[in-house]
Scaffold this motif. Structure first.
Motif, PDB file in Angstrom:
ATOM      1  N   PHE A 178       0.821  -1.213   0.000  1.00 14.56           N
ATOM      2  CA  PHE A 178       0.000   0.000   0.000  1.00 14.56           C
ATOM      3  C   PHE A 178       0.854   1.261   0.000  1.00 14.56           C
ATOM      4  N   PHE A 179       2.169   1.083  -0.093  1.00 15.09           N
ATOM      5  CA  PHE A 179       3.047   2.256  -0.078  1.00 15.09           C
ATOM      6  C   PHE A 179       2.687   3.243  -1.182  1.00 15.09           C
ATOM      7  N   PHE A 180       2.298   2.727  -2.358  1.00 17.66           N
ATOM      8  CA  PHE A 180       2.038   3.664  -3.457  1.00 17.66           C
ATOM      9  C   PHE A 180       0.832   4.547  -3.156  1.00 17.66           C
ATOM     10  N   LEU A 181      -0.161   3.992  -2.444  1.00 18.58           N
ATOM     11  CA  LEU A 181      -1.307   4.822  -2.048  1.00 18.58           C
ATOM     12  C   LEU A 181      -0.909   5.798  -0.943  1.00 18.58           C
ATOM     13  N   MET A 231       6.747   4.845  -6.646  1.00 20.15           N
ATOM     14  CA  MET A 231       5.989   5.222  -5.452  1.00 20.15           C
ATOM     15  C   MET A 231       6.262   4.242  -4.313  1.00 20.15           C
ATOM     16  N   THR A 232       6.341   2.939  -4.644  1.00 19.92           N
ATOM     17  CA  THR A 232       6.626   1.948  -3.608  1.00 19.92           C
ATOM     18  C   THR A 232       8.015   2.174  -3.032  1.00 19.92           C
ATOM     19  N   HIS A 233       8.955   2.501  -3.938  1.00 22.63           N
ATOM     20  CA  HIS A 233      10.323   2.770  -3.496  1.00 22.63           C
ATOM     21  C   HIS A 233      10.349   3.975  -2.559  1.00 22.63           C
ATOM     22  N   LEU A 234       9.639   5.038  -2.946  1.00 27.62           N
ATOM     23  CA  LEU A 234       9.573   6.235  -2.101  1.00 27.62           C
ATOM     24  C   LEU A 234       8.980   5.897  -0.746  1.00 27.62           C
ATOM     25  N   GLY A 235       7.888   5.119  -0.779  1.00 26.12           N
ATOM     26  CA  GLY A 235       7.214   4.754   0.463  1.00 26.12           C
ATOM     27  C   GLY A 235       8.109   3.925   1.363  1.00 26.12           C
ATOM     28  N   ALA A 236       8.908   3.049   0.749  1.00 25.96           N
ATOM     29  CA  ALA A 236       9.809   2.211   1.533  1.00 25.96           C
ATOM     30  C   ALA A 236      10.892   3.059   2.179  1.00 25.96           C
ATOM     31  N   GLY A 237      11.230   4.175   1.520  1.00 26.39           N
ATOM     32  CA  GLY A 237      12.322   5.005   2.044  1.00 26.39           C
ATOM     33  C   GLY A 237      11.889   5.920   3.168  1.00 26.39           C
ATOM     34  N   SER A 238      10.585   6.252   3.221  1.00 27.04           N
ATOM     35  CA  SER A 238      10.172   7.255   4.206  1.00 27.04           C
ATOM     36  C   SER A 238       9.866   6.567   5.525  1.00 27.04           C
ATOM     37  N   HIS A 239      10.857   6.480   6.386  1.00 26.03           N
ATOM     38  CA  HIS A 239      10.642   5.813   7.657  1.00 26.03           C
ATOM     39  C   HIS A 239      10.033   6.781   8.643  1.00 26.03           C
ATOM     40  N   GLY A 240       9.000   6.339   9.280  1.00 29.80           N
ATOM     41  CA  GLY A 240       8.330   7.189  10.254  1.00 29.80           C
ATOM     42  C   GLY A 240       9.212   7.418  11.462  1.00 29.80           C
ATOM     43  N   GLY A 241       8.895   8.475  12.182  1.00 31.17           N
ATOM     44  CA  GLY A 241       9.575   8.736  13.438  1.00 31.17           C
ATOM     45  C   GLY A 241      11.036   9.109  13.298  1.00 31.17           C
TER      46      GLY A 241
END
Lengths: 278, 246
Positions: free
Chosen positions: B72-75, B140-150
């Motif tokens: 769901f990272f792309f969403l 988008m999935t790659h971007l989502g994987a890179g954005s670590h919360g916290g």
């Protein structure tokens, strides 16, 4: 006929055959299975055309591991987390079954998307297989919803808050959004009912829908036949032959000197003579 | 595809079947082989990467990282693209309009592309669309994987913090607001909007305290467990971001 067919048949074999015949005469299952297994498919099929079956096999694996997990899981906020801990740390092979279910979900998403890509790039969704594509697209969306609803059941912080955000996103949709969100949450707030509701959706609602659509998908595939890859040797030969025929027809129209063929239709159509009108 | 092309395909496919091979065993062995490999890979992954369990749910605590599963990272990333410009419309773009357009396009593909050609190099539009969709989802999935919360929980690089502002900043960090919001280059770039210059909107601390109790737009979780003093502190902190605290 093999040589062992000589002499009276083994009574056990005879009884078995009679039982098969009994069922077949009333259901046609033997004839149907025979037709299904031994129907012809195009001689050349790509290895990429195994992805659909693989997705179905993974669905079966998810169903089996899911059933085992459901035997130990308790969809209640006070004991859900503990039951997951028990499955992971105490139940024999529990960690493996849970791991397979979790990795199986990811693998299924990957395989389903690869299958989608194969069908798209092979142009297999074209006539007469349009509706097979539609059932497949609905299956893909349902697979994504399986991933979404299953995520909450682990009942750890990450799962809980990701689902809070997902339901909030649903609520932001116009008109029906707030109602759908209330249905998902079983009320205006996240509570004990929410977990059992997600459990029911994840275990009963979507799998039931998926089984139905897998059935439809399979019915259409076996009815219409598996698509031939557009690059099969046979197809290429047909295309070469058609090209050759087209060229031959063109050449035939040109006499020895290779002059342009005069236009067939005259510029102004002659008035038609009406025969028999003397 | 017109009627003639449909008839041509039917005849051609009948010929292919006539010259073909039985489903069993020629297709079945391939299917079983690949499916077995896939299941073996799943078992291998579950042995290699033992499944874990996080902290138990605590709805009262707000120490959380709302991150979906990777597919769901792309969403999730869409939220970041449409967030921030204007109050309501962009969020609906990411949460409702774009996903639904994608779903409808997916289902309607065979009714959009009705040409008879099946070889991909002769279908330039389909080839382009396919590659564009793969690139979009992959990126988008790659971007989502890179954005670590916290990210950056050790503190915010802000100056001018008075006593209230400092307390508010600590609350901000302790409650993992940086999992979704960026402040002065610290924190995840999304899905929440960048708050570095929030104060320039000129709202009162009370406004922001009310905001976090019941965030409009519905995506952000509500923070309802602070004491009145804490609401005052975090409200003051948010109201001063970019003006007093920068």
């Amino acid at each position: 006929m093999a040589t062992t067919d000589i002499g009276p048949k083994n009574p056990a074999v005879k009884a078995g055959e009679a039982a098969f015949d009994y069922v077949d005469k009333r259901t046609g299952v033997k004839t149907g299975a025979k037709w299904f297994m031994f129907r012809n498919i195009p001689a050349e099929t790509s290895w990429f055309q195994t992805l659909g079956f693989t997705a179905m096999a993974l669905f079966g694996m998810q169903a089996i591991t899911g059933i085992i997990l459901a035997m130990y899981y308790k969809p209640d906020p006070n004991s859900a987390y503990q039951s997951i801990e028990v499955i992971t740390n105490e139940v024999t092979w529990g960690w493996l079954v849970r791991g397979m279910h979790k990795w199986g979900a990811s693998a299924m998403i990957v395989v389903v998307f690869l299958h989608l890509g194969r069908v798209f790039f092979f142009g297999s969704y074209k006539y007469p297989r349009e509706l097979t594509w539609v059932t497949g697209a609905i299956l893909l969306i349902m697979t994504m919803f399986m991933g979404l609803t299953g995520y909450l059941l682990v009942w750890d912080q990450k799962a809980y808050w990701a689902t809070v955000v997902a339901v909030n996103i649903t609520a932001s949709a116009p008109i029906v959004g707030p109602y759908v969100a209330d249905i998902l949450r079983a009320g205006p707030e996240f509570g004990p009912e929410t977990l059992s509701r997600f459990y029911s959706i994840h275990m009963l609602v979507i799998p039931g829908g998926m089984a139905t659509f897998i059935g439809l998908h399979l019915f259409l595939i076996s009815k219409l036949g598996i698509a031939e890859p557009p690059y099969s040797k046979r197809r290429m030969a047909v295309e070469r032959a058609e090209e050759e025929a087209r060229r031959a027809a063109e050449n035939e129209r040109l006499p020895y000197g290779r002059r342009e063929v005069p236009a067939v239709a005259p510029a102004t159509p002659e008035p038609q003579k009406v025969e028999g009108a003397s | 595809m017109n009627r003639g092309q449909q008839e041509y395909y039917k005849r051609d496919y009948a010929q292919a079947k006539l010259e073909g091979k039985p489903f069993f065993p020629y297709a079945v062995y391939k299917d079983l082989l690949i499916a077995t490999l896939a299941i073996a890979a799943v078992i291998g992954m579950s042995i290699w990467h033992r499944v874990e369990i996080g902290e138990p749910v605590n709805p009262a605590s707000t120490d959380f990282v709302p991150r979906p599963e990777w597919y769901f990272f792309f969403l999730f990333e869409l939220l970041k693209i449409f967030e921030g410009q204007n109050a309501l419309m962009p969020v609906i773009m990411a949460t409702f309009i774009v996903p639904n357009i994608l779903m409808v396009l997916l289902i309607a593909t065979p009714f959009i592309d009705r040409g008879p050609e099946r070889r991909i190099e002769k279908r330039p539009f389909a080839l382009f669309t396919g590659i564009a969709v793969i690139a979009f989802l992959g990126y988008m999935t790659h971007l989502g994987a890179g954005s670590h919360g916290g990210v950056g929980t050790d503190g915010l690089p802000l100056t001018g913090l008075d006593e209230k502002g400092q307390a508010g900043a600590e609350l901000f960090v302790a409650n993992q607001c940086t999992a979704c919001h960026n402040v002065a280059g610290v924190g995840a770039p999304g899905p929440g909007p960048d708050l570095t210059n929030l104060g320039s909107q000129g709202q009162t601390p009370e406004h922001w305290a009310e905001f976090i109790k019941a965030p409009p737009g519905g995506v952000m979780p509500a923070f309802t467990t602070f004491t009145p003093q804490q609401y005052d502190e975090i409200g003051t902190f948010l109201a001063g971001l970019g003006t007093q605290y920068k």
